[in-house]
Design a protein around this motif. Structure first.
Motif, PDB file in Angstrom:
ATOM      1  N   ILE A  79       0.837  -1.214   0.000  1.00 58.15           N
ATOM      2  CA  ILE A  79       0.000   0.000   0.000  1.00 58.15           C
ATOM      3  C   ILE A  79       0.868   1.259   0.000  1.00 58.15           C
ATOM      4  CG2 ILE A  79      -1.562   1.365   1.471  1.00 58.15           C
ATOM      5  CD1 ILE A  79      -3.147  -1.190   1.951  1.00 58.15           C
ATOM      6  N   GLU A  80       1.965   1.259   0.742  1.00 55.85           N
ATOM      7  CA  GLU A  80       2.854   2.430   0.739  1.00 55.85           C
ATOM      8  C   GLU A  80       3.465   2.635  -0.655  1.00 55.85           C
ATOM      9  OE1 GLU A  80       3.041   4.717   2.880  1.00 55.85           O
ATOM     10  OE2 GLU A  80       4.861   5.827   2.381  1.00 55.85           O
ATOM     11  N   LEU A  81       3.807   1.527  -1.337  1.00 51.56           N
ATOM     12  CA  LEU A  81       4.355   1.644  -2.693  1.00 51.56           C
ATOM     13  C   LEU A  81       3.293   2.139  -3.673  1.00 51.56           C
ATOM     14  CD1 LEU A  81       6.866   0.368  -1.531  1.00 51.56           C
ATOM     15  CD2 LEU A  81       6.966  -1.148  -3.498  1.00 51.56           C
ATOM     16  N   LEU A  82       2.074   1.651  -3.524  1.00 52.36           N
ATOM     17  CA  LEU A  82       0.982   2.157  -4.362  1.00 52.36           C
ATOM     18  C   LEU A  82       0.840   3.669  -4.156  1.00 52.36           C
ATOM     19  CD1 LEU A  82      -1.658   2.242  -5.992  1.00 52.36           C
ATOM     20  CD2 LEU A  82      -2.824   1.127  -4.089  1.00 52.36           C
ATOM     21  N   HIS A  83       0.904   4.092  -2.884  1.00 50.53           N
ATOM     22  CA  HIS A  83       0.817   5.520  -2.558  1.00 50.53           C
ATOM     23  C   HIS A  83       1.960   6.295  -3.238  1.00 50.53           C
ATOM     24  CE1 HIS A  83      -0.107   9.094  -0.354  1.00 50.53           C
ATOM     25  NE2 HIS A  83       0.950   9.041   0.431  1.00 50.53           N
ATOM     26  N   ASN A  84       3.174   5.785  -3.124  1.00 48.87           N
ATOM     27  CA  ASN A  84       4.329   6.448  -3.743  1.00 48.87           C
ATOM     28  C   ASN A  84       4.163   6.573  -5.251  1.00 48.87           C
ATOM     29  OD1 ASN A  84       5.459   6.514  -1.232  1.00 48.87           O
ATOM     30  ND2 ASN A  84       7.342   5.469  -1.780  1.00 48.87           N
ATOM     31  N   PHE A  85       3.699   5.490  -5.863  1.00 48.63           N
ATOM     32  CA  PHE A  85       3.475   5.494  -7.322  1.00 48.63           C
ATOM     33  C   PHE A  85       2.510   6.617  -7.717  1.00 48.63           C
ATOM     34  CE2 PHE A  85      -0.347   3.573  -9.542  1.00 48.63           C
ATOM     35  CZ  PHE A  85      -0.063   4.023 -10.816  1.00 48.63           C
ATOM     36  N   THR A  86       1.403   6.747  -6.988  1.00 47.61           N
ATOM     37  CA  THR A  86       0.426   7.783  -7.362  1.00 47.61           C
ATOM     38  C   THR A  86       1.007   9.185  -7.133  1.00 47.61           C
ATOM     39  OG1 THR A  86      -0.670   7.774  -5.191  1.00 47.61           O
ATOM     40  CG2 THR A  86      -1.548   6.285  -6.866  1.00 47.61           C
ATOM     41  N   LEU A  87       1.805   9.344  -6.070  1.00 51.43           N
ATOM     42  CA  LEU A  87       2.403  10.668  -5.821  1.00 51.43           C
ATOM     43  C   LEU A  87       3.376  11.065  -6.938  1.00 51.43           C
ATOM     44  CD1 LEU A  87       3.197  10.561  -1.970  1.00 51.43           C
ATOM     45  CD2 LEU A  87       1.187  11.519  -3.120  1.00 51.43           C
ATOM     46  N   ILE A  88       4.194  10.092  -7.386  1.00 50.21           N
ATOM     47  CA  ILE A  88       5.176  10.383  -8.439  1.00 50.21           C
ATOM     48  C   ILE A  88       4.465  10.862  -9.706  1.00 50.21           C
ATOM     49  CG2 ILE A  88       6.902   9.361  -9.997  1.00 50.21           C
ATOM     50  CD1 ILE A  88       7.575   7.413  -7.640  1.00 50.21           C
ATOM     51  N   HIS A  89       3.398  10.146 -10.090  1.00 50.34           N
ATOM     52  CA  HIS A  89       2.675  10.546 -11.301  1.00 50.34           C
ATOM     53  C   HIS A  89       1.880  11.840 -11.086  1.00 50.34           C
ATOM     54  CE1 HIS A  89       2.848   6.493 -13.710  1.00 50.34           C
ATOM     55  NE2 HIS A  89       4.030   6.980 -13.403  1.00 50.34           N
ATOM     56  N   ASP A  90       1.278  12.003  -9.886  1.00 51.37           N
ATOM     57  CA  ASP A  90       0.553  13.260  -9.603  1.00 51.37           C
ATOM     58  C   ASP A  90       1.496  14.455  -9.678  1.00 51.37           C
ATOM     59  OD1 ASP A  90      -1.664  11.747  -9.182  1.00 51.37           O
ATOM     60  OD2 ASP A  90      -1.923  12.245  -7.066  1.00 51.37           O
ATOM     61  N   ASP A  91       2.703  14.288  -9.152  1.00 52.56           N
ATOM     62  CA  ASP A  91       3.665  15.398  -9.154  1.00 52.56           C
ATOM     63  C   ASP A  91       4.019  15.832 -10.574  1.00 52.56           C
ATOM     64  OD1 ASP A  91       3.787  15.695  -6.421  1.00 52.56           O
ATOM     65  OD2 ASP A  91       5.540  14.406  -6.155  1.00 52.56           O
ATOM     66  N   ILE A  92       4.094  14.860 -11.504  1.00 49.36           N
ATOM     67  CA  ILE A  92       4.333  15.236 -12.909  1.00 49.36           C
ATOM     68  C   ILE A  92       3.154  16.067 -13.405  1.00 49.36           C
ATOM     69  CG2 ILE A  92       4.809  14.451 -15.270  1.00 49.36           C
ATOM     70  CD1 ILE A  92       5.529  11.700 -14.142  1.00 49.36           C
ATOM     71  N   MET A  93       1.952  15.515 -13.193  1.00 48.56           N
ATOM     72  CA  MET A  93       0.742  16.174 -13.725  1.00 48.56           C
ATOM     73  C   MET A  93       0.551  17.562 -13.130  1.00 48.56           C
ATOM     74  SD  MET A  93      -1.982  13.020 -13.716  1.00 48.56           S
ATOM     75  CE  MET A  93      -1.282  11.406 -13.387  1.00 48.56           C
ATOM     76  N   ASP A  94       0.887  17.707 -11.837  1.00 47.83           N
ATOM     77  CA  ASP A  94       0.674  18.996 -11.155  1.00 47.83           C
ATOM     78  C   ASP A  94       1.907  19.900 -11.254  1.00 47.83           C
ATOM     79  OD1 ASP A  94      -1.754  17.930 -10.513  1.00 47.83           O
ATOM     80  OD2 ASP A  94      -1.183  17.352  -8.469  1.00 47.83           O
ATOM     81  N   LYS A  95       2.950  19.424 -11.916  1.00 48.69           N
ATOM     82  CA  LYS A  95       4.201  20.173 -12.063  1.00 48.69           C
ATOM     83  C   LYS A  95       4.788  20.608 -10.719  1.00 48.69           C
ATOM     84  CE  LYS A  95       2.888  21.901 -16.667  1.00 48.69           C
ATOM     85  NZ  LYS A  95       3.087  20.565 -17.260  1.00 48.69           N
ATOM     86  N   ASP A  96       4.618  19.781  -9.688  1.00 46.48           N
ATOM     87  CA  ASP A  96       5.195  20.078  -8.376  1.00 46.48           C
ATOM     88  C   ASP A  96       6.671  19.687  -8.376  1.00 46.48           C
ATOM     89  OD1 ASP A  96       3.005  21.189  -7.121  1.00 46.48           O
ATOM     90  OD2 ASP A  96       2.190  19.246  -6.517  1.00 46.48           O
ATOM     91  N   THR A  97       7.501  20.559  -7.852  1.00 46.26           N
ATOM     92  CA  THR A  97       8.943  20.307  -7.911  1.00 46.26           C
ATOM     93  C   THR A  97       9.517  19.810  -6.581  1.00 46.26           C
ATOM     94  OG1 THR A  97       9.354  22.620  -7.384  1.00 46.26           O
ATOM     95  CG2 THR A  97       9.295  22.033  -9.715  1.00 46.26           C
ATOM     96  N   ILE A  98       8.761  19.996  -5.498  1.00 41.58           N
ATOM     97  CA  ILE A  98       9.251  19.616  -4.168  1.00 41.58           C
ATOM     98  C   ILE A  98       8.180  18.799  -3.445  1.00 41.58           C
ATOM     99  CG2 ILE A  98       9.940  20.496  -1.875  1.00 41.58           C
ATOM    100  CD1 ILE A  98      12.056  21.216  -3.802  1.00 41.58           C
ATOM    101  N   ARG A  99       8.595  17.697  -2.800  1.00 37.16           N
ATOM    102  CA  ARG A  99       7.680  16.946  -1.927  1.00 37.16           C
ATOM    103  C   ARG A  99       8.457  16.511  -0.689  1.00 37.16           C
ATOM    104  NH1 ARG A  99       2.831  14.522  -1.880  1.00 37.16           N
ATOM    105  NH2 ARG A  99       2.429  14.966  -4.065  1.00 37.16           N
ATOM    106  N   HIS A 100       7.875  16.785   0.486  1.00 35.61           N
ATOM    107  CA  HIS A 100       8.550  16.482   1.750  1.00 35.61           C
ATOM    108  C   HIS A 100       9.975  17.038   1.762  1.00 35.61           C
ATOM    109  CE1 HIS A 100       5.691  12.811   2.000  1.00 35.61           C
ATOM    110  NE2 HIS A 100       5.172  13.831   2.616  1.00 35.61           N
TER     111      HIS A 100
END
Lengths: 319, 319
Positions: free
Chosen positions: A72-93
């Motif tokens: 589940i944590e890996l699934l979460h990480n996967f969605t964050l990585i792709h969301d960050d591309i889509m949202d053009k976010d450059t920094i997380r945590h």
């Protein structure tokens, strides 16, 4: 209750240790360097912690629970990585996102790889676990729906509270639901109870997300991140923005139009305070946390005290 | 053998019908419009056809086989959608790619959604199918490795034939391997036979890909697509390019440097003909097709005639 916080800390450390033990090949570097970087992140691990607490309350094999929590944590990480591309976010945590540190292709591919890896870990549970995969992938599709709605809602100033709640239920609630249900499903619990775990996870998810919207603007400047100002400017919808827009359409419109970059956040904060929007949003989050507690009360065959403590911690978090 | 071609056509039509029957919600349109578009595509369906032929030879429940074949075709579609973003390809099978018709975010998300959907379909097989998920996700991770190597190889003029073969084994062979093995794994066949199906699929995959490299430059201009010229120009590695570069380094270097956009393809074709590179590459593909036939010969508990016919069709295809 210091003991419970110690337990949470202990689980977080164990999860982080296990994440580091996942065998990640050295090559191809284009795929595995970003995956390794992602697994070393400093996430709060709320979802795997929830999996472990449900597992403890149900006396489920800790090895099985660890594997479910990692998947589940890996699934979460996967969605964050792709969301960050889509949202053009450059920094997380506090760290560069993968598409920023490497490139977009590498981020697309490593997200895909982590998702496959999450299910390789899930498949290490030596049992008839087709049900787990069905729920796991249905939740993933629902998370994709949530992200799709989030993208559709950008700059859409007709979004209602109900539509927003539906979006966060998919984007956040679905993942907390499987965090709460996969252990009980594995252990073959009666299906009526599964529904209570599902409702518990979804209510907790909505409370968590609305609370997160609040923290984004009320907590420290570091927590707020770089994106808040531009989010408000670009018309990104949050529960507070929807309440402001629908209840005070003219005043809100004037505020956005008359504010410049530098004073937009301050003006919005003042507006939300003056109109009691912070309080109303806080009450809304509180009602979801209480709904999560009510669902727990229906799970009458286990000791739910740790899960109740977990709800308290999530509700009180200020970071 | 007209009967066999009719059988292939029949299976393709049935697979296409079943793809169209997969229930795809109307909303959110941002996610499901591209997914619907992708499933209406005009792919050759070689992978699902292979699943069906293996299923027929092993007398496996046709409904199970159809679900396995659909999940594999969806996995294939997911990887193509993401590869097209990474490779900036705008056309596939004569249709606009998803990131071209919509946008990149929509293509990332709909690829993710199709991958989740592929496993929801796989989970509809009511059986102890954890093994299927393990193989399915391991193959997916291997395909990601193949794509990562492909990206690393761009403009790397040190790539050897061995490295290239390893890359296509991962990128193409892994998927043909699970196309050949998932049915037998489901039916609980002896593990020694699984190895033969795996070797068969991987050899067929390598033959298929090398043959595809050849078709890319020898067949009609339509088949060649827009990307060939720019691929050669940008130094993309194919089996022919590697043979030319390693066996005739100076001459090849001169040819690339002295050719302009308009005559590059023609000059490369002449070079490959003069140096017998087409013939040598063709012989290499042939050796893999023969290796696939040898693996089939080891599967002595079924009638492999249809699978042998399938190898012939793949080897002879000119489109």
């Amino acid at each position: 209750m210091p003991e419970f916080k110690d337990l949470i800390k202990f689980i977080r450390i164990e999860v982080n240790k296990s994440l580091k033990k996942i065998p990640i090949p050295q090559k191809p570097k284009y795929l595995y360097d970003p995956i390794r970087y992602s697994l070393k992140g400093t996430g709060k691990r709320f979802r795997p912690i929830l999996v472990h607490l449900v597992g403890r309350a149900n006396n489920i094999d800790p090895n099985v629970i660890m594997n479910i929590s990692l998947s589940i944590e890996l699934l979460h990480n996967f969605t964050l990585i792709h969301d960050d591309i889509m949202d053009k976010d450059t920094i997380r945590h506090g760290q560069k996102t993968i598409h920023e540190k490497w490139d977009e292709s590498s981020a697309i591919l490593s997200g895909d790889g982590i998702f496959a890896l999450s299910q390789i870990i899930l498949s290490s549970i030596n049992d008839n676990s087709t049900d787990l995969f069905r729920h796991f992938n249905k939740a993933t599709l629902e998370i994709c729906e949530g992200q799709a709605l989030d993208k559709e809602f950008e700059n859409n100033s007709l979004i209602t509270e109900k539509e927003y709640l539906d979006m966060i239920d998919k984007k956040t609630g679905a993942l907390l639901s499987i965090s709460a249900t996969l252990g009980p499903i594995y252990s073959g619990i009666d299906s009526s109870y599964i529904e209570h775990y599902n409702n518990f996870g979804r209510a907790l998810g909505k409370g968590f997300q609305i609370h997160d919207d609040l923290l984004e603007i009320t907590s420290s400047p570091e927590r707020m991140g770089k994106s808040l100002g531009s989010d408000l400017e670009e018309g990104k919808q949050t529960m507070m923005v929807i309440k402001a827009r629908t209840n005070y359409p003219k005043e809100w419109d004037n505020l956005i139009k008359s504010s410049n970059n530098s004073d937009l956040i301050k003006n919005c904060k003042t507006f939300f305070e003056d109109k009691n929007i912070f309080d109303k949003t806080g009450l809304m989050a509180k009602s979801y946390f209480n709904s999560a507690r009510k669902s727990l009360a229906k799970i009458d065959n286990i000791n739910t005290s740790e899960l109740l403590e977990f709800v308290n911690i999530i509700e009180k978090r200020a970071f």
